[in-house]
Design an enzyme around this catalytic site. Structure first.
Site, PDB file in Angstrom:
ATOM      1  N   THR A   1       0.832  -1.212   0.000  1.00 35.35           N
ATOM      2  CA  THR A   1       0.000   0.000   0.000  1.00 35.35           C
ATOM      3  C   THR A   1       0.866   1.262   0.000  1.00 35.35           C
ATOM      4  O   THR A   1       0.728   2.121  -0.885  1.00 35.35           O
ATOM      5  CB  THR A   1      -0.920  -0.002   1.246  1.00 35.35           C
ATOM      6  OG1 THR A   1      -1.675  -1.210   1.209  1.00 35.35           O
ATOM      7  CG2 THR A   1      -1.842   1.189   1.261  1.00 35.35           C
ATOM      8  N   VAL A   2       1.778   1.366   0.965  1.00 32.98           N
ATOM      9  CA  VAL A   2       2.578   2.590   1.067  1.00 32.98           C
ATOM     10  C   VAL A   2       3.639   2.625  -0.039  1.00 32.98           C
ATOM     11  O   VAL A   2       3.830   3.654  -0.702  1.00 32.98           O
ATOM     12  CB  VAL A   2       3.239   2.711   2.466  1.00 32.98           C
ATOM     13  CG1 VAL A   2       4.107   3.962   2.538  1.00 32.98           C
ATOM     14  CG2 VAL A   2       2.176   2.752   3.553  1.00 32.98           C
TER      15      VAL A   2
ATOM     16  N   ILE B   1       0.768  14.404   8.155  1.00 35.95           N
ATOM     17  CA  ILE B   1       1.000  15.610   8.978  1.00 35.95           C
ATOM     18  C   ILE B   1       2.500  15.738   9.258  1.00 35.95           C
ATOM     19  O   ILE B   1       3.102  14.805   9.786  1.00 35.95           O
ATOM     20  CB  ILE B   1       0.251  15.516  10.328  1.00 35.95           C
ATOM     21  CG1 ILE B   1      -1.252  15.348  10.117  1.00 35.95           C
ATOM     22  CG2 ILE B   1       0.552  16.732  11.186  1.00 35.95           C
ATOM     23  CD1 ILE B   1      -2.048  15.160  11.413  1.00 35.95           C
TER      24      ILE B   1
ATOM     25  N   LYS C   1       6.452   2.671  12.669  1.00 33.38           N
ATOM     26  CA  LYS C   1       6.373   3.205  14.051  1.00 33.38           C
ATOM     27  C   LYS C   1       6.674   2.144  15.088  1.00 33.38           C
ATOM     28  O   LYS C   1       7.285   2.411  16.109  1.00 33.38           O
ATOM     29  CB  LYS C   1       5.006   3.840  14.300  1.00 33.38           C
ATOM     30  CG  LYS C   1       3.845   2.878  14.290  1.00 33.38           C
ATOM     31  CD  LYS C   1       2.663   3.460  13.608  1.00 33.38           C
ATOM     32  CE  LYS C   1       2.884   3.364  12.116  1.00 33.38           C
ATOM     33  NZ  LYS C   1       1.843   3.782  11.269  1.00 33.38           N
TER      34      LYS C   1
ATOM     35  N   ALA D   1      11.884  -3.948  -3.827  1.00 28.90           N
ATOM     36  CA  ALA D   1      11.744  -5.328  -3.346  1.00 28.90           C
ATOM     37  C   ALA D   1      10.314  -5.524  -2.855  1.00 28.90           C
ATOM     38  O   ALA D   1       9.815  -4.730  -2.048  1.00 28.90           O
ATOM     39  CB  ALA D   1      12.727  -5.602  -2.217  1.00 28.90           C
TER      40      ALA D   1
ATOM     41  N   LYS E   1       3.296   5.768  18.454  1.00 24.81           N
ATOM     42  CA  LYS E   1       3.470   7.106  17.886  1.00 24.81           C
ATOM     43  C   LYS E   1       3.803   8.139  18.979  1.00 24.81           C
ATOM     44  O   LYS E   1       4.682   8.990  18.795  1.00 24.81           O
ATOM     45  CB  LYS E   1       2.196   7.529  17.140  1.00 24.81           C
ATOM     46  CG  LYS E   1       1.917   6.662  15.909  1.00 24.81           C
ATOM     47  CD  LYS E   1       0.516   6.899  15.384  1.00 24.81           C
ATOM     48  CE  LYS E   1       0.217   6.029  14.180  1.00 24.81           C
ATOM     49  NZ  LYS E   1      -1.216   6.012  13.824  1.00 24.81           N
TER      50      LYS E   1
ATOM     51  N   ASP F   1      -1.084   1.233  18.766  1.00 28.81           N
ATOM     52  CA  ASP F   1      -0.570   2.040  17.649  1.00 28.81           C
ATOM     53  C   ASP F   1      -0.313   3.478  18.135  1.00 28.81           C
ATOM     54  O   ASP F   1       0.733   4.070  17.848  1.00 28.81           O
ATOM     55  CB  ASP F   1      -1.598   2.001  16.501  1.00 28.81           C
ATOM     56  CG  ASP F   1      -1.256   2.942  15.370  1.00 28.81           C
ATOM     57  OD1 ASP F   1      -0.396   2.601  14.552  1.00 28.81           O
ATOM     58  OD2 ASP F   1      -1.852   4.044  15.317  1.00 28.81           O
TER      59      ASP F   1
ATOM     60  N   VAL G   1       4.651   8.707  12.025  1.00 36.35           N
ATOM     61  CA  VAL G   1       3.684   9.294  12.958  1.00 36.35           C
ATOM     62  C   VAL G   1       2.716  10.206  12.205  1.00 36.35           C
ATOM     63  O   VAL G   1       3.139  11.168  11.567  1.00 36.35           O
ATOM     64  CB  VAL G   1       4.397  10.114  14.069  1.00 36.35           C
ATOM     65  CG1 VAL G   1       3.374  10.679  15.051  1.00 36.35           C
ATOM     66  CG2 VAL G   1       5.406   9.255  14.814  1.00 36.35           C
TER      67      VAL G   1
ATOM     68  N   GLY H   1      -3.045   5.958   5.174  1.00 34.55           N
ATOM     69  CA  GLY H   1      -3.467   5.860   3.777  1.00 34.55           C
ATOM     70  C   GLY H   1      -2.284   6.011   2.852  1.00 34.55           C
ATOM     71  O   GLY H   1      -1.273   6.625   3.196  1.00 34.55           O
TER      72      GLY H   1
HETATM   73  N1  HSE Z   1      -4.049   2.192  11.915  1.00 38.35           N
HETATM   74  C1  HSE Z   1      -3.558   3.521  12.093  1.00 38.35           C
HETATM   75  C2  HSE Z   1      -4.699   4.456  12.332  1.00 38.35           C
HETATM   76  C3  HSE Z   1      -2.797   4.028  10.923  1.00 38.35           C
HETATM   77  O1  HSE Z   1      -5.843   4.033  12.374  1.00 38.35           O
HETATM   78  O2  HSE Z   1      -4.450   5.635  12.513  1.00 38.35           O
HETATM   79  C4  HSE Z   1      -1.430   3.501  10.882  1.00 38.35           C
HETATM   80  O3  HSE Z   1      -0.725   3.865  12.021  1.00 38.35           O
END
Ligand code: HSE
Length: 439
Positions: free
Chosen positions: A13-14, A136, A105, A43, A205, A201, A132, A309
Site C-alpha cells: 500500500t505505502v 501531517i 512506528k 523489493a 506514535k 498504535d 507518525v 493511507g
Molecule cells: N491504523 C492507524 C490508524 C494508521 O488508524 O491511525 C497507521 O498507524
C-alpha cells in the site's frame, strides 16, 4: 546536477503509493530541490501482491538484499512494517552508510535508540516522518520548526481508526461493538483490531514524539495505555450533557523537574479523555488526526490531516526523500539531526502520580444515603466533587450516577473507586475516564 537513486523495500500500500507519487510529482520535486530522484529497484513480497497502484515488473525484485547492496542505490526506504526482518533491513542499509527512510512506528518505538545510534556510527541518517500521523509533518515540525522551544505539552489524536469509531458512537448514539463491526466491514478497522482499539498504535506514535520532544528514548513499556473498548454509548451521552467529547488522546506533559530540563520528568500516556467541546481537538472527527503542541516560546500550535493511507503516507516519505537527497548531495547529513539524545536521566512519571480531573459513572441503588456514602469515600481521600448528574430514578431501583471530580492523582482516585465498588449500594464496576482541561 547529480541524480540520486532510490532503492525501495516494500511495494504494498505505502510502497506503491510512493511509486505513484514520485511518478506524479517527481519532476516538480526535482525542480524544487535541484536533484532528480530515480527509483532503481523495489523489493516486494510477491510480484502479484495486491497493491493500489501498479508497479512495472521490470522494477521489482523479491530479494531485498539486492536492493540494499546495489552500489547504485543511494537511499533506501523500508516500507514493510514489523519489527524483526525490518530491523535487519534498516540496520543493514545503515551499516552500508546509506540513509534510510522508514514509516515503521512499531520498529522505531521499540528499537529507536539502537537504530539512531547505528545511523550516527555509520555517519548517515534515519528519516521517519511517515511513522507518525501519515501526512501531517509533525516530525519535521518538532525536529526543525520547534528546535528553539521546550515542548511543555503535546496532545495528539493519532489513531484514525479509534477517532472514526468514537466519532460515529457520538453522532449515532451507537455502541462500540456495533460501530467496530461496521468499521471493519467498510475497511476502516482491521479484522484483528487490537493494535488500534487497544491503543498500541497510538502508544508507538506517542513514544516517538515524546522521545523527539524530550531527548531521551521513551520505550512503549514506559507508556501507560488504555484503549477505547470500554467506552459505552452512555459515557458518550453523559459526557455530551456535561459539554465534553470523548477522544483517544496521546498526552505528553512536562512536569516540573527542578533541573532546568536536563533531567526531564514527563507524563507520557494514551487514554480515552473527555475534551471540552470548546477545545479545537473536540472537532477533529472521523479518520482525521490532529496534534496540538505547546512550546514555551511559540505558544499553542495545531496540526491536522490524514494520519494514514497510501497517499498521505507517501507525501511524508517524499518529504524525507527530499531531505535525504539534499543532505547527500550537499554533504549536510547532520544539518538537523534526526534524533539526538540530549537529556540525561529523563523519567516517565508513573500513571498513579499523574494528576487530572475525572468523569466517573456508577450504577447505584436509588435509596437514602447512597450519595452520602459515596461522597464520604471521596471526601476521606481529599478528592473534590465538582458536579453530579443523576437522572430521576425509582426508589430502590438502580440508576446511573455521574460525577465530575476535581484534580487528583490517578492513584488516589483508583483507590477510592475500589472502595466505592465494594459499597452495597454500588452495582458493577465504576467507569472512570480522565478529563483534560488543556491548562
Ligand atoms: N491504523 C492507524 C490508524 C494508521 O488508524 O491511525 C497507521 O498507524
Amino acid at each position: 546536477m547529480r541524480q540520486v537513486n532510490l532503492g525501495m523495500i516494500g511495494g504494498g500500500t505505502v510502497g506503491s503509493g510512493v511509486y505513484h507519487a514520485l511518478r506524479l510529482n517527481g519532476q516538480l520535486l526535482a525542480s524544487r530541490i535541484g536533484v532528480p530522484i530515480r527509483i532503481r529497484k523495489i523489493a516486494v513480497k510477491a510480484f502479484d501482491e495486491p497493491r493500489p497502484y501498479s508497479i512495472p515488473r521490470s522494477l521489482m525484485t523479491l530479494d531485498w538484499q539486492r536492493v540494499v547492496h546495489d552500489p547504485e542505490v543511494d537511499i533506501v526506504t523500508e516500507l514493510v512494517g514489523g519489527t524483526t526482518i525490518a530491523r535487519t533491513m534498516v540496520l543493514t542499509a545503515l551499516g552500508l552508510g546509506k540513509p534510510v527512510i522508514t514509516a515503521n512506528k512499531a520498529l522505531l518505538s521499540a528499537h529507536g535508540e539502537e537504530l539512531f545510534a547505528a545511523a550516527k556510527k555509520n555517519r548517515t541518517n534515519l528519516y521517519y516522518e511517515a511513522s507518525v500521523c501519515g501526512g501531517i509533518p509533525i516530525i519535521k515540525s518538532l525536529r526543525e520548526g520547534f528546535v528553539g522551544n521546550r515542548i511543555t505539552h503535546l496532545y495528539g489524536i493519532v489513531n484514525g481508526t479509534c477517532n472514526y469509531i468514537l466519532t460515529r458512537m457520538k453522532l449515532e448514539g451507537a455502541d462500540f461493538d456495533a460501530v467496530l463491526k461496521d468499521a471493519q466491514a467498510q475497511g476502516y478497522a482491521e479484522a484483528e483490531p487490537s493494535l488500534d482499539v487497544d491503543g498500541y498504535d497510538a502508544q508507538h506514535k506517542i513514544g516517538i514524539l515524546a522521545s523527539l520532544a524530550h531527548g531521551f528514548w521513551v520505550k512503549p513499556g514506559r507508556i501507560y495505555v488504555e484503549g477505547i473498548r470500554a467506552i459505552t454509548r452512555l459515557d458518550m451521552q453523559y459526557a455530551g450533557q456535561l459539554g465534553y467529547t470523548i477522544k483517544l488522546l496521546g498526552i505528553i506533559k512536562a512536569q516540573p523537574d527542578g533541573t532546568g530540563g536536563r533531567a526531564p520528568r514527563i507524563q507520557v500516556s494514551v487514554y480515552p479523555t473527555l475534551v471540552p467541546n470548546s477545545h479545537v481537538l473536540a472537532s477533529v472527527n472521523h479518520v482525521f488526526n490532529a496534534v496540538f503542541v505547546r512550546g514555551d516560546v511559540v505558544g499553542d500550535t495545531l496540526f491536522y490531516g490524514r494520519g494514514a493511507g497510501k497517499d498521505a503516507t507517501a507525501s511524508a516519505v517524499l518529504s524525507d526523500l527530499a531531505d535525504a537527497a539534499l543532505d547527500l548531495t550537499a554533504g549536510t547529513k547532520n544539518r538537523v539531526p534526526a534524533f539526538v539524545p540530549h537529556a540525561r536521566g529523563g523519567t516517565v512519571v508513573p500513571i498513579r502520580d499523574v494528576v487530572s480531573q475525572y468523569f466517573v459513572r456508577l450504577n447505584v441503588v436509588d435509596r437514602p444515603g447512597t450519595l452520602a456514602r459515596i461522597s464520604r469515600v471521596f471526601g476521606d481521600a481529599q478528592i473534590g466533587i465538582s458536579s453530579v448528574i443523576q437522572p430521576e430514578g425509582r426508589q430502590g431501583g438502580s440508576v446511573p450516577l455521574i460525577m465530575m471530580l476535581h484534580e487528583a492523582p490517578n492513584g488516589a482516585v483508583t483507590r477510592a473507586l475500589r472502595r466505592i465498588q465494594k459499597l452495597p449500594v454500588v452495582r458493577g464496576r465504576p467507569v472512570m475516564i480522565r478529563v483534560e482541561n488543556f491548562q
